[in-house]
Design a protein around this motif. Structure first.
Motif, mmCIF file in Angstrom:
data_model
loop_
_atom_site.group_PDB
_atom_site.id
_atom_site.type_symbol
_atom_site.label_atom_id
_atom_site.label_comp_id
_atom_site.label_asym_id
_atom_site.label_seq_id
_atom_site.Cartn_x
_atom_site.Cartn_y
_atom_site.Cartn_z
ATOM 1 N N PHE A 159 -3.022 -8.147 -7.615
ATOM 2 C CA PHE A 159 -2.804 -7.206 -6.516
ATOM 3 C C PHE A 159 -2.213 -5.911 -7.055
ATOM 4 C CE2 PHE A 159 -2.692 -11.373 -4.562
ATOM 5 C CZ PHE A 159 -3.541 -11.213 -3.477
ATOM 6 N N GLY A 160 -2.442 -4.833 -6.316
ATOM 7 C CA GLY A 160 -1.930 -3.549 -6.752
ATOM 8 C C GLY A 160 -1.492 -2.679 -5.587
ATOM 9 N N LEU A 161 -0.410 -1.932 -5.803
ATOM 10 C CA LEU A 161 0.004 -0.853 -4.919
ATOM 11 C C LEU A 161 -0.393 0.445 -5.603
ATOM 12 C CD1 LEU A 161 3.541 -1.884 -3.648
ATOM 13 C CD2 LEU A 161 1.696 -1.013 -2.199
ATOM 14 N N GLU A 171 -0.839 9.011 0.506
ATOM 15 C CA GLU A 171 -1.726 7.875 0.762
ATOM 16 C C GLU A 171 -1.230 6.668 -0.039
ATOM 17 O OE1 GLU A 171 -3.719 8.958 3.049
ATOM 18 O OE2 GLU A 171 -3.176 11.037 2.557
ATOM 19 N N ILE A 172 -1.105 5.534 0.628
ATOM 20 C CA ILE A 172 -0.689 4.291 -0.014
ATOM 21 C C ILE A 172 -1.770 3.246 0.208
ATOM 22 C CG2 ILE A 172 1.039 2.446 -0.085
ATOM 23 C CD1 ILE A 172 3.110 4.468 0.853
ATOM 24 N N MET A 173 -2.167 2.568 -0.869
ATOM 25 C CA MET A 173 -3.249 1.598 -0.817
ATOM 26 C C MET A 173 -2.772 0.244 -1.338
ATOM 27 S SD MET A 173 -5.562 4.483 -2.475
ATOM 28 C CE MET A 173 -4.072 5.487 -2.581
ATOM 29 N N TRP A 174 -3.109 -0.807 -0.633
ATOM 30 C CA TRP A 174 -2.829 -2.178 -1.032
ATOM 31 C C TRP A 174 -4.172 -2.796 -1.413
ATOM 32 C CZ3 TRP A 174 0.006 -5.534 -3.141
ATOM 33 C CH2 TRP A 174 0.022 -6.898 -2.825
ATOM 34 N N ALA A 223 7.653 1.035 6.582
ATOM 35 C CA ALA A 223 8.140 -0.276 7.035
ATOM 36 C C ALA A 223 7.042 -1.156 7.629
ATOM 37 C CB ALA A 223 9.274 -0.082 8.034
ATOM 38 N N ASP A 224 6.233 -0.633 8.538
ATOM 39 C CA ASP A 224 5.206 -1.449 9.187
ATOM 40 C C ASP A 224 4.124 -1.904 8.204
ATOM 41 O OD1 ASP A 224 6.464 -1.294 11.607
ATOM 42 O OD2 ASP A 224 5.179 0.284 12.427
ATOM 43 N N PHE A 225 3.827 -1.048 7.226
ATOM 44 C CA PHE A 225 2.823 -1.392 6.223
ATOM 45 C C PHE A 225 3.281 -2.604 5.419
ATOM 46 C CE2 PHE A 225 0.560 -0.678 2.141
ATOM 47 C CZ PHE A 225 -0.731 -0.505 2.616
ATOM 48 N N GLU A 226 4.562 -2.634 5.061
ATOM 49 C CA GLU A 226 5.116 -3.793 4.346
ATOM 50 C C GLU A 226 5.081 -5.033 5.226
ATOM 51 O OE1 GLU A 226 7.099 -6.807 2.504
ATOM 52 O OE2 GLU A 226 6.067 -5.101 1.599
ATOM 53 N N ILE A 231 3.939 -7.527 1.195
ATOM 54 C CA ILE A 231 3.739 -7.203 -0.218
ATOM 55 C C ILE A 231 4.875 -7.731 -1.074
ATOM 56 C CG2 ILE A 231 3.516 -5.261 -1.851
ATOM 57 C CD1 ILE A 231 2.196 -3.709 0.528
ATOM 58 N N ASN A 232 6.095 -7.686 -0.568
ATOM 59 C CA ASN A 232 7.238 -8.136 -1.367
ATOM 60 C C ASN A 232 7.160 -9.617 -1.737
ATOM 61 O OD1 ASN A 232 9.207 -6.054 -2.130
ATOM 62 N ND2 ASN A 232 9.250 -5.614 0.071
#
Length: 351
Positions: A159-161, A171-174, A223-226, A231-232
């Motif tokens: 997995f990658g951030l 822009e943040i991608m999971w 916060a909502d994305f996590e 992810i943690n």
């Protein structure tokens, strides 16, 4: 004109499906492609031809134009910013005109998405330079950045951030990677970048309190994305890597490496431990504007923006303590080039 296809036509070109393509030159038969990324802070052009490693750059241009200067306050693009940007785009148009371009795409991002006069500005750009632009969505911007950066993802973490700190948005991608390549699971566009955050909270003089407020702003957006991706939990199992592309991360890398001037070959693909990032950030916080401007990897043009970028990065690292960041000096332009080359059946095998 739809899909950001260029009006410019030079050399033995033929139009295919609305996209400008040029017939192959005699010789090695390799075509030339161009990608132009117009952001809130920068105007960047990349011209390249495919080779066995992906592509080889044959020309490039980058200029800080601050197209989004004052946008946070006024809601529209200022005339001075428009004039600066059109001046830079004239240079890009001249460079493009010198090559037999097989494929070209021009994209505009957050400043043009948000500005009340964004469409009028791009109409003027087309009239004065011959360049037509797509205003792309945050999701497409994220996907292009991911496509451009994906070769730097390491194979041993599933997995990658991946993140791109821009001038007007972040822009943040999971992502997940496996035998089928890299898959975008989820993305987040935060409507704050180095220009907008600095205009909102200050960039010339940044107090410890203002810096903390900037971190809190970004943390709240994340916060909502996590929560929805958990992810943690993956980080705790050692399954996550972090990859960042932006002037912020490349600048911090250059300072950490003590480069006498910025060197892409030294920065692109290097790794920064979080404690190294923190050390450079503390150093920059200890400097005033003049001190930051003397840093060779910053300069006067970005001395009032770098701490806003540090705050965004600080928030990302605090929310997701991966421990190590890989630095990418690549992104949207490279993503556009890969896509253009893959669409051309004649060069798909070369990328």
């Amino acid at each position: 004109m739809k899909n950001g296809k260029a009006k410019l036509r030079r050399g033995p070109g033929v139009r295919i499906g609305g996209q400008m393509r040029a017939r192959r030159e005699r010789g090695d038969g390799r075509a030339v492609y161009a990608a132009l990324d117009l952001g809130t802070n920068n105007c960047r052009l990349l011209v390249a031809m495919p080779d066995n490693q992906g592509f080889r750059v044959v020309d490039a241009f980058s200029r800080i134009v601050r197209l989004g200067e004052g946008l946070e306050r006024d809601g529209c693009l200022a005339e001075a910013a428009i004039e600066r940007t059109i001046g830079a785009l004239r240079i890009c148009a001249a460079k493009i005109a010198k090559k037999p371009i097989a494929g070209l795409r021009n994209v505009a991002t957050e400043a043009c998405r948000r500005a009340a006069n964004g469409n009028d500005f791009l109409a003027r750009v087309r009239a004065e330079t011959g360049l037509a632009f797509d205003i792309i969505s945050p999701r497409e911007e994220a996907q292009l950045a991911l496509t451009g950066c994906a070769p730097l993802l390491v194979a041993d973490r599933p997995f990658g951030l991946v993140f791109d700190i821009g001038g007007g948005s972040t822009e943040i991608m999971w992502v997940a990677q496996g035998d089928g390549g890299v898959q975008l699971i989820d993305s987040l566009s935060i409507p704050l970048g180095v220009v907008s955050l600095a205009e909102r909270h200050g960039g010339d003089r940044v107090s410890a309190e203002a810096y903390g407020v900037m971190i809190d702003c970004i943390t709240a957006e994340i916060a909502d994305f996590e929560t929805r991706n958990r992810i943690n939990e993956r980080i705790g199992r050692g399954e996550v890597q972090m990859l960042g592309t932006s002037g912020t991360v490349t600048t911090l890398a250059g300072i950490h490496l003590k480069l006498p001037s910025y060197d892409r070959n030294s920065v692109d693909g290097c790794f920064l431990e979080f404690d190294q990032i923190n050390a450079v950030t503390r150093y920059l916080l200890s400097l005033d504007y003049a001190g930051r401007a003397t840093e060779p990897c910053i300069g006067h043009a970005r001395a009032d923006l770098v701490l806003a970028g540090c705050a965004i990065l600080d928030a990302i690292c605090k929310v997701w303590p991966v421990g190590r960041l890989r630095v990418a000096d690549r992104g949207v332009r490279e993503g556009i080039l890969f896509n253009l080359m893959r669409q051309d059946d004649g060069v798909m095998g070369a990328v």
